[in-house]
Write a protein that holds these residues in place. Sequence first.
Motif, mmCIF file in Angstrom:
data_model
loop_
_atom_site.group_PDB
_atom_site.id
_atom_site.type_symbol
_atom_site.label_atom_id
_atom_site.label_comp_id
_atom_site.label_asym_id
_atom_site.label_seq_id
_atom_site.Cartn_x
_atom_site.Cartn_y
_atom_site.Cartn_z
ATOM 1 N N UNK A 166 0.846 -1.199 0.000
ATOM 2 C CA UNK A 166 0.000 0.000 0.000
ATOM 3 C C UNK A 166 0.875 1.241 0.000
ATOM 4 N N UNK A 167 0.702 2.069 -1.027
ATOM 5 C CA UNK A 167 1.394 3.353 -1.144
ATOM 6 C C UNK A 167 0.334 4.446 -1.240
ATOM 7 N N UNK A 168 0.167 5.216 -0.174
ATOM 8 C CA UNK A 168 -0.877 6.226 -0.177
ATOM 9 C C UNK A 168 -2.232 5.572 -0.351
ATOM 10 N N UNK A 169 -3.004 6.011 -1.365
ATOM 11 C CA UNK A 169 -4.314 5.413 -1.623
ATOM 12 C C UNK A 169 -4.256 4.370 -2.735
ATOM 13 N N UNK A 170 -3.045 4.011 -3.197
ATOM 14 C CA UNK A 170 -2.901 2.999 -4.244
ATOM 15 C C UNK A 170 -2.453 1.668 -3.633
ATOM 16 N N UNK A 171 -3.182 0.622 -3.976
ATOM 17 C CA UNK A 171 -2.862 -0.727 -3.512
ATOM 18 C C UNK A 171 -2.312 -1.528 -4.684
ATOM 19 N N UNK A 172 -1.263 -2.308 -4.445
ATOM 20 C CA UNK A 172 -0.685 -3.177 -5.464
ATOM 21 C C UNK A 172 -0.802 -4.614 -4.968
ATOM 22 N N UNK A 173 -1.548 -5.430 -5.714
ATOM 23 C CA UNK A 173 -1.732 -6.827 -5.341
ATOM 24 C C UNK A 173 -0.743 -7.711 -6.104
ATOM 25 N N UNK A 174 -0.163 -8.680 -5.397
ATOM 26 C CA UNK A 174 0.785 -9.615 -5.992
ATOM 27 C C UNK A 174 0.313 -11.044 -5.772
ATOM 28 N N UNK A 175 0.502 -11.884 -6.785
ATOM 29 C CA UNK A 175 0.284 -13.318 -6.659
ATOM 30 C C UNK A 175 1.552 -14.017 -7.095
ATOM 31 N N UNK A 176 2.021 -14.923 -6.261
ATOM 32 C CA UNK A 176 3.276 -15.633 -6.540
ATOM 33 C C UNK A 176 4.409 -14.643 -6.797
ATOM 34 N N UNK A 177 4.429 -13.566 -6.004
ATOM 35 C CA UNK A 177 5.491 -12.554 -6.023
ATOM 36 C C UNK A 177 5.567 -11.770 -7.331
ATOM 37 N N UNK A 178 4.454 -11.775 -8.098
ATOM 38 C CA UNK A 178 4.393 -10.969 -9.322
ATOM 39 C C UNK A 178 3.131 -10.112 -9.316
ATOM 40 N N UNK A 179 3.254 -8.920 -9.887
ATOM 41 C CA UNK A 179 2.142 -7.981 -9.843
ATOM 42 C C UNK A 179 0.912 -8.547 -10.535
ATOM 43 N N UNK A 180 -0.217 -8.462 -9.857
ATOM 44 C CA UNK A 180 -1.472 -8.983 -10.382
ATOM 45 C C UNK A 180 -2.459 -7.871 -10.716
ATOM 46 N N UNK A 181 -2.593 -6.867 -9.836
ATOM 47 C CA UNK A 181 -3.585 -5.821 -10.073
ATOM 48 C C UNK A 181 -3.276 -4.582 -9.252
ATOM 49 N N UNK A 182 -3.784 -3.441 -9.735
ATOM 50 C CA UNK A 182 -3.692 -2.166 -9.039
ATOM 51 C C UNK A 182 -5.093 -1.749 -8.606
ATOM 52 N N UNK A 183 -5.199 -1.137 -7.431
ATOM 53 C CA UNK A 183 -6.487 -0.660 -6.943
ATOM 54 C C UNK A 183 -6.327 0.745 -6.388
ATOM 55 N N UNK A 184 -7.102 1.687 -6.946
ATOM 56 C CA UNK A 184 -7.178 3.044 -6.418
ATOM 57 C C UNK A 184 -8.389 3.071 -5.495
#
Length: 456
Positions: free
Chosen positions: A164-182
Amino acid sequence: MNRKHSDFISALFFCLIALISVMENSVFAQDQNKEAVSVSEQEKKEKALEHAKKGQKFLRQKYWKDAISEFEKAIELQPKNSVLHYLLGVSYMENSEASKGWVELRKAVLLDQNNKRAANDFMKIWNFFDSRGLLNVGTPEVEVLKVLGKPDRQRNQNGESLLIYGFMWIKFRNARLFALVDVRGLVKDLTRAISTMEFKLGPSWKEGYRMMNATNALTEFVTAEETVQNYRQLFSTQRLFKLGEQISAKEMMNRMKSNLEKTHQIEEWNVIREGDSDILFEWRVAKNERAPAQYEITRLIRGKRDMHRLAYVTRKLPLDETTRKTWIQQLEAAKLVVAHPVDSKLTAAQKRSLAEELEKKTREIIVLQLGLIKKQDVEALKPYFTKRLRNRITSKMLEQAARQIESATPEELVHSVQVDDTKNQIQARIMMKNGRTLTTLIPVNGKWEADTIWFK
């Protein structure tokens, strides 16, 4: 992110005087009930305001280090003040301390998402990273951490992680980026789809970008050798929240055209198939100073709650008629389906459709699993099975299985599928040609997993 490459920094000074005025009038305003405010707290506010005024003066004079010192002193007295963290972030940026400035901007928006100046500058930095492909699907988590630094918060669960960076969430699956959420204004109920578009792309396509915010959920696909930042072909699927309740597909198309006319010269606009709830159309725009010429075929489907959009985009112009017809057929073949069938009672027709789909997919997966068994690849096999079974799959088991399945064919192993949704739990029994059950599939987090080890 140094001073030379931060075009937006110079614009910040136009608002500094106004910001200090805001602090005087609202952020540092005395409580209306002065008796409820202790003398020590009031003194802190007054001293913090003094330091903030000095910091503002140093900013105007471009004495960055002095401004940093004053804003740091003010924050010591008022640590939860969003405006102060924002001004300190600006000072750090101007002093070529981008990493520290980035941290302070994040603190500012975490404390107050309505701090529009902080949010705007946060997004300028975020978009800088985004434009360079750092936030594409598949980016290793270690690379994101290396560039963005330590997150404000972090969660880890079941092989997934969330930075979580500020209001942006970064989701990872198996240590690789999966999705971004504002998460700004994002309503939790809307994150869960009622219906979704089911479509097929060839093996040469990959997921390039996945994003969700308060208005829509978007996934973009590109060919294996391209990225969403630099593509010649792109396929996207988008769910526009609540628009299905408000407007027709035809009205949505007209809205898209109106918005497009504001930024591009439209060279072609053609409705291929008309409909209020399901419409297919194509358009082409000329090159401009910001983007190359491109052609798009779009299908809009009005759902019970959301509007659904599928689109093929190409910059390989002119598009030949054979390719055009192929993509029209592909978009027409897409279906709007129940997003979470496990939550709903299936009709007989839905069961038949699901069984047919699973029969084909399961045969494809069985082919893959047969190859993995022969290669003795234990780790690659585990994700196809439910969590309780994965540790039971061993090299010794695969050695024995490899000898037993030498003559097995996918058609013999997967003869038919029986879908059952009793007891509020949907499951699919995979039946062999000899009438026995090969395995049982159950839905887990949007994918089907085998609940028995069929090759044991």
